[in-house]
Scaffold this active site. Sequence first.
Site, PDB file in Angstrom:
ATOM      1  N   HIS A 218       0.829  -1.208   0.000  1.00  0.00           N
ATOM      2  CA  HIS A 218       0.000   0.000   0.000  1.00  0.00           C
ATOM      3  C   HIS A 218       0.862   1.257   0.000  1.00  0.00           C
ATOM      4  O   HIS A 218       0.375   2.347   0.274  1.00  0.00           O
ATOM      5  CB  HIS A 218      -0.919   0.029   1.220  1.00  0.00           C
ATOM      6  N   ASP A 385      -2.494   5.425   4.274  1.00  0.00           N
ATOM      7  CA  ASP A 385      -2.625   5.607   2.832  1.00  0.00           C
ATOM      8  C   ASP A 385      -3.496   6.809   2.475  1.00  0.00           C
ATOM      9  O   ASP A 385      -3.814   7.024   1.313  1.00  0.00           O
ATOM     10  CB  ASP A 385      -3.189   4.347   2.179  1.00  0.00           C
ATOM     11  N   GLY A 386      -3.892   7.593   3.475  1.00  0.00           N
ATOM     12  CA  GLY A 386      -4.581   8.848   3.200  1.00  0.00           C
ATOM     13  C   GLY A 386      -6.054   8.738   2.900  1.00  0.00           C
ATOM     14  O   GLY A 386      -6.655   9.693   2.406  1.00  0.00           O
ATOM     15  N   THR A 424     -10.437   0.357   7.176  1.00  0.00           N
ATOM     16  CA  THR A 424     -10.433  -0.057   8.576  1.00  0.00           C
ATOM     17  C   THR A 424     -11.473   0.704   9.378  1.00  0.00           C
ATOM     18  O   THR A 424     -12.208   0.139  10.185  1.00  0.00           O
ATOM     19  CB  THR A 424      -9.039   0.198   9.183  1.00  0.00           C
ATOM     20  N   GLY A 467     -11.341  -5.966  16.607  1.00  0.00           N
ATOM     21  CA  GLY A 467     -10.001  -5.575  16.194  1.00  0.00           C
ATOM     22  C   GLY A 467      -8.921  -5.712  17.240  1.00  0.00           C
ATOM     23  O   GLY A 467      -7.738  -5.600  16.922  1.00  0.00           O
ATOM     24  N   GLY A 537      -8.410   8.550  13.217  1.00  0.00           N
ATOM     25  CA  GLY A 537      -9.642   7.929  13.677  1.00  0.00           C
ATOM     26  C   GLY A 537     -10.087   8.451  15.024  1.00  0.00           C
ATOM     27  O   GLY A 537     -11.294   8.611  15.283  1.00  0.00           O
TER      28      GLY A 537
END
Length: 569
Positions: A218, A385-386, A424, A467, A537
């Site tokens: 990635h 990865d933005g 995610t 998770g 997040g």
Amino acid sequence: MTYFLPQADTVLSAARGLALANPGLIEVNSSPLYLRARTSNPNRTVGLVAGGGSGHEPLHTGLLGPGGLDAVCPGEIFASPHNRQIYEASAAAAKSNGVLLIIKNYTGDVINFQIAAERLRHDGIPVATVLVDDDLATDSTEAATGRRGTAATVVLEKLLGAFADQGAKLDELAALGADIVARSRSLAVAARAQTSPSTAAPAFDLNPGTLDYGVGIHGERGTRTIEHRPVEELVAQMTDDLLTALPAGQDKVLAVVNGLGATTSLELHAIGSVLHDLLAARGITPLAIVPGTFTAALDMAGFSITLTHMKPEWADLWTAPADTPLVLPSLTLTPDTAAAVVAEPETTAAGEGEAPASRAVLDRYAAIVSQAHANLTALDQLVGDGDFGDNLAGGVRRAVKRNAAGTDGVAALAEAFLNDVGGTSGPLFGLLFQDLATVSWSDDQAPDAGAVADAAKASLDAIHRVGGAKVGDCTLVDALAPATDALAAAASDGSDSPFTAAAEAAVQGALSTASLTPRRGRASYVGQHAIGVPDPGSFGVALLFTALAGVYEPATATRLPDPERLTAR
């Protein structure tokens, strides 16, 4: 821009193009998006399903068809497919003995595939999983996430496809898959990062004459930067590192020389030749040297080597016939004559045409997320990865549409993030909204703070179950946990501003992640490089509680920081 991609429905267009290029082999389901093989071996009793972010082609889709996979779920570029894609593809592909899910070890993939597995089990469909974690560069005990899943996935899918065609049962396929993964390791190197589709610039910069050693598919930075040495020396170092990591006492390997997108066939074949001689000099027989681009990272200039220590019976599985778009050594492709693209119309939200029960919280959250969108993207580009800003904003936009069709605002957030947002963060925020939606929300009266705290705690527990994240791992949990505690305490004390207290705790929790070394999610792969960058997040959670305070406690909410300034770096 350096890519020739349609601006709308990029992945769907590519899926349709693959089906058109392989007449009679593949059908495309558009809503949710997945590809399914039109035929399979009559001996097969277990469906094989895989998937992941787009940009890695021909990974997954190249092995779709008889002798390979039964269904593939493509996510957006470098983002995992959402659980609804995987669930519906698996339900469609399941056979008499169930379905096996092949998962690359990235947090978004793991969470979405595991949620899909739970949904399948709930429906009574037998399901098992195989986790691919072959990446040697991330073989560290420091990150709880574990090794990444990369190019060994191609070997796994080919061998499992042949075994499934022999009538293997679900537990037999899962056991073989785990054995293949345990006996496979991969290592990648890059001379230039992939071009970001958003910025049209390289995802990271390398000084002239250097290579990044141990890069991810990635675009994650390597574990270290090394001198750009002659290819013979470089391949020798990679080979020795891989052989050291594999079980001792094995003398036969399958070797895959994989291009990362911008590496030419000339280079890959030359590397394969060097690798063959190096293995032979070390007393190891290469059963096959397999050069080609199988697991790309868009247009990254680099390559990976995968070594699989082969058991004698696996050779026949590798050379077994298959009818898939990707032609591997000893395989022949027999194209059919007709193309089929199956499109299903998108379903409308429940209660369309009815007046939404509440929308104030959703509207406030939408406005705040819009303010912070660019900053959240910039933060995520520093450690991942933005895609976080786009995923969060896109999910909120979908929720607004559902709300306009009659779905309660918070319930609309739950539906949008659980069913339509990949990566995610999407499904994890979906779990948060799903529990918050159990509370009675109103536009003109604050909900019971204790009930909201209980719902937030339930979501916190669910997120941990799915998770594994806990406080200190540098994730959204670092904002959600203190916000939940503060809200419960304020409710117990009879505070007149419990949501403001929760928002303040969430903000502090989010800011505190800048001093943490990530242990979960994609940021864990960059390790110390992430220190100083707060987790995007966690800001998404802080902005949610800021929205609650703004709706229900406007007088005290004025002491909360401006969302755009809060997320600026």
